[in-house]
Scaffold this motif. Structure first.
Motif, short mmCIF file in Angstrom:
data_model
loop_
_atom_site.label_atom_id
_atom_site.label_comp_id
_atom_site.label_asym_id
_atom_site.label_seq_id
_atom_site.Cartn_x
_atom_site.Cartn_y
_atom_site.Cartn_z
N ASN A 174 32.53 -75.51 32.49
CA ASN A 174 33.89 -75.33 31.99
C ASN A 174 34.59 -76.66 31.75
O ASN A 174 35.38 -76.79 30.81
N PHE A 175 34.33 -77.65 32.60
CA PHE A 175 34.92 -78.98 32.41
C PHE A 175 34.44 -79.57 31.09
O PHE A 175 35.21 -80.15 30.32
N SER A 176 33.15 -79.43 30.82
CA SER A 176 32.57 -79.94 29.58
C SER A 176 33.26 -79.31 28.36
O SER A 176 33.55 -79.99 27.38
N ILE A 177 33.54 -78.00 28.45
CA ILE A 177 34.19 -77.30 27.35
C ILE A 177 35.66 -77.69 27.26
O ILE A 177 36.18 -77.99 26.17
N GLU A 178 36.34 -77.69 28.40
CA GLU A 178 37.78 -77.95 28.43
C GLU A 178 38.12 -79.34 27.90
O GLU A 178 39.08 -79.52 27.14
N PHE A 179 37.33 -80.34 28.29
CA PHE A 179 37.63 -81.72 27.91
C PHE A 179 36.74 -82.23 26.77
O PHE A 179 36.80 -83.40 26.43
N ASN A 180 35.92 -81.32 26.23
CA ASN A 180 35.04 -81.69 25.12
C ASN A 180 34.19 -82.91 25.47
O ASN A 180 34.12 -83.89 24.72
N ARG A 181 33.56 -82.85 26.64
CA ARG A 181 32.74 -83.98 27.11
C ARG A 181 31.29 -83.57 27.25
O ARG A 181 30.97 -82.47 27.73
N GLN A 182 30.40 -84.45 26.83
CA GLN A 182 28.97 -84.23 27.06
C GLN A 182 28.62 -84.69 28.47
O GLN A 182 29.02 -85.77 28.90
N ILE A 183 27.87 -83.88 29.18
CA ILE A 183 27.43 -84.23 30.53
C ILE A 183 25.91 -84.26 30.56
O ILE A 183 25.25 -83.29 30.16
N ILE A 184 25.36 -85.36 31.00
CA ILE A 184 23.91 -85.49 31.19
C ILE A 184 23.66 -85.52 32.69
O ILE A 184 24.19 -86.38 33.40
N MET A 185 22.86 -84.58 33.18
CA MET A 185 22.69 -84.43 34.62
C MET A 185 21.22 -84.41 35.01
O MET A 185 20.39 -83.77 34.35
N VAL A 186 20.92 -85.14 36.07
CA VAL A 186 19.59 -85.09 36.68
C VAL A 186 19.70 -84.29 37.97
O VAL A 186 20.53 -84.60 38.83
N THR A 187 18.89 -83.26 38.12
CA THR A 187 19.00 -82.42 39.31
C THR A 187 17.67 -81.74 39.62
O THR A 187 16.84 -81.52 38.73
N HIS A 188 17.47 -81.43 40.90
CA HIS A 188 16.32 -80.63 41.34
C HIS A 188 16.72 -79.18 41.58
O HIS A 188 15.88 -78.35 41.91
N ASP A 189 18.04 -78.90 41.44
CA ASP A 189 18.52 -77.55 41.70
C ASP A 189 18.25 -76.67 40.48
O ASP A 189 18.64 -76.99 39.36
N SER A 190 17.59 -75.55 40.71
CA SER A 190 17.19 -74.68 39.60
C SER A 190 18.39 -74.09 38.87
O SER A 190 18.39 -73.96 37.65
N TYR A 191 19.45 -73.74 39.62
CA TYR A 191 20.63 -73.16 38.98
C TYR A 191 21.31 -74.19 38.09
O TYR A 191 21.61 -73.92 36.93
N LEU A 192 21.53 -75.40 38.64
CA LEU A 192 22.19 -76.44 37.85
C LEU A 192 21.35 -76.83 36.63
O LEU A 192 21.89 -77.19 35.59
N SER A 193 20.05 -76.74 36.76
CA SER A 193 19.19 -77.14 35.64
C SER A 193 19.32 -76.20 34.46
O SER A 193 19.06 -76.59 33.32
N TYR A 194 19.72 -74.96 34.71
CA TYR A 194 19.83 -74.00 33.62
C TYR A 194 21.27 -73.76 33.15
O TYR A 194 21.51 -72.92 32.30
N ILE A 195 22.20 -74.49 33.70
CA ILE A 195 23.60 -74.30 33.31
C ILE A 195 23.92 -75.00 32.00
O ILE A 195 24.90 -74.69 31.34
N GLY A 196 23.09 -75.94 31.59
CA GLY A 196 23.37 -76.74 30.41
C GLY A 196 22.99 -76.06 29.11
O GLY A 196 22.27 -75.06 29.09
N ASP A 197 23.44 -76.62 28.02
CA ASP A 197 23.05 -76.12 26.69
C ASP A 197 21.61 -76.52 26.36
O ASP A 197 20.92 -75.80 25.65
N LYS A 198 21.21 -77.66 26.86
CA LYS A 198 19.82 -78.11 26.71
C LYS A 198 19.33 -78.56 28.08
O LYS A 198 20.06 -79.24 28.81
N ASN A 199 18.12 -78.17 28.43
CA ASN A 199 17.57 -78.66 29.70
C ASN A 199 16.08 -78.93 29.55
O ASN A 199 15.38 -78.23 28.81
#
Length: 235
Positions: A174-199
């Motif tokens: 929601n932060f990415s949408i609200e502020f129109n910001r691209q977020i690049i994230m490195v994570t081992h968490d399966s849920y967080l890994s699938y929250i993005g538009d591209k993973n």
């Protein structure tokens, strides 16, 4: 004393008087020049003092603006993740040597009279969420100053409980949408890994890394909701 002596005396005195008058004129000119220089330096000092006051006001205003943005975003992050009325508060603490700021969080009811530092508040989860909120807020401040670029996060919310990790993902989405910001994230968490538009998943075998695009899935598999994050527009 004869007439010649008198004339010689008068002539000598006249020459000495002219010399003294010349010295006087030179001294007066020097005084005038010095007075002009003093006036010039006084005007420069006055301008410098006004500039210092103006800069102090500008710095104070910018500091208050930054403080407001950081408190707002970190508070919204904490509340979204933990679903309480907890608040993030910054306090200025000035000593004789330097001025500094300390970070505090309130209790779950948002009571400003009950403050603790994040490290002492309910374990590492609070610290991780505060750290995440600080990164997002600083990125937003830099963007406001035309310093653009994606927000890069490395293992955010690493110590956040599994009970709250989904809220972290939803907040980032929601932060990415609200502020129109691209977020690049490195994570081992399966849920967080699938929250993005591209993973992408990265695996390594015998020293060779393999990158697989995991984003190729049905568009109706979106796992985030549309809950609105409320950001106070007081900055």
């Amino acid at each position: 004393m004869n007439l010649n002596n008198i004339n010689e005396y008068i002539e000598a005195e006249s020459i000495e008087l002219i010399a003294e008058e010349t010295k006087r004129e030179i001294t007066l000119n020097n005084i005038k020049t010095l007075e002009e220089e003093i006036n010039s330096y006084e005007e420069y000092i006055e301008l410098y003092e006004k500039t210092v006051v103006l800069l102090q006001h500008a710095i104070s205003y910018a500091r208050e603006q930054a403080k407001s943005i950081i408190e707002n975003i970190v508070t919204s992050c904490l509340r979204y993740v933990f679903k309480t009325n907890i608040r993030f508060i910054i306090k200025e603490e000035t000593t004789k040597k330097a001025a500094g700021m300390e970070f505090y969080v309130t209790d779950e009811n948002g009571n400003p009279d009950v403050l603790t530092i994040p490290e002492e508040s309910r374990g590492g989860g609070i610290v991780d969420v505060v750290s995440l909120g600080l990164r997002l807020s600083i990125a937003e401040i830099l963007t406001a100053n035309s310093i653009l670029g994606p927000i890069i996060l490395d293992e955010p919310a690493k110590y956040v409980s599994k009970d709250y990790i989904s809220n972290v993902g939803l907040y980032l989405k929601n932060f990415s949408i609200e502020f129109n910001r691209q977020i690049i994230m490195v994570t081992h968490d399966s849920y967080l890994s699938y929250i993005g538009d591209k993973n992408f998943s990265v695996t390594q075998n015998k020293g060779i890394s393999t990158v697989v695009d995991e984003s190729i899935r049905s568009s109706n598999e979106e796992i985030y909701d549309k809950e609105i994050i409320e950001f106070e527009e007081n900055y």
